[in-house]
Write a protein that holds these residues in place. Sequence first.
Motif, PDB file in Angstrom:
ATOM      1  N   LYS A   1     -27.850 -17.531  82.049  1.00  0.00           N
ATOM      2  CA  LYS A   1     -27.344 -18.309  83.185  1.00  0.00           C
ATOM      3  C   LYS A   1     -28.468 -19.138  83.806  1.00  0.00           C
ATOM      4  O   LYS A   1     -28.283 -20.318  84.110  1.00  0.00           O
ATOM      5  N   ARG A   2     -29.615 -18.526  83.965  1.00  0.00           N
ATOM      6  CA  ARG A   2     -30.755 -19.207  84.588  1.00  0.00           C
ATOM      7  C   ARG A   2     -31.312 -20.307  83.680  1.00  0.00           C
ATOM      8  O   ARG A   2     -31.491 -21.451  84.103  1.00  0.00           O
ATOM      9  N   GLU A   3     -31.582 -19.967  82.437  1.00  0.00           N
ATOM     10  CA  GLU A   3     -32.230 -20.910  81.517  1.00  0.00           C
ATOM     11  C   GLU A   3     -31.334 -22.080  81.124  1.00  0.00           C
ATOM     12  O   GLU A   3     -31.819 -23.178  80.878  1.00  0.00           O
TER      13      GLU A   3
ATOM     14  N   SER B   1     -28.553 -23.041  82.950  1.00  0.00           N
ATOM     15  CA  SER B   1     -27.810 -23.493  84.142  1.00  0.00           C
ATOM     16  C   SER B   1     -26.304 -23.299  83.963  1.00  0.00           C
ATOM     17  O   SER B   1     -25.512 -24.215  84.185  1.00  0.00           O
TER      18      SER B   1
ATOM     19  N   GLN C   1     -22.551 -21.512  84.647  1.00  0.00           N
ATOM     20  CA  GLN C   1     -21.700 -20.975  85.697  1.00  0.00           C
ATOM     21  C   GLN C   1     -20.802 -19.909  85.093  1.00  0.00           C
ATOM     22  O   GLN C   1     -20.605 -19.862  83.875  1.00  0.00           O
TER      23      GLN C   1
END
Length: 105
Positions: free
Chosen positions: A14-16, A18, A20
């Motif tokens: 999710k972080r790497e 982006s 949802q």
Amino acid sequence: MKMLISNEAAAWFKRELSLQDGAYIRLFPRYSSGGGLHPGFSLGIANEPPGRPAVQREQAGIVFYMEEQDLWYMEGYSLSIVYSEAEDDIEYVYEPEAAAGVLQE
């Protein structure tokens, strides 16, 4: 084939990338100079919806899946995707599955 994704690994995706909640991550074999489970191939990822998923797993709002035509890569193995805090990266862990009729100790 079993596929497990840790909460920490899902959070990394999710972080790497982006992502949802409701996003899809396709896992597929791709040509590479390195090696994963099979020499000359490694596991690739793509953020795309499934066409003909053979196996899928939802973790932390993300659906991870492999298409039918890609299952040859995992034949006889299960996959765990875990997060390595030391590397701040994910790791693919391949474990042999027991053959039918064979007891595991």
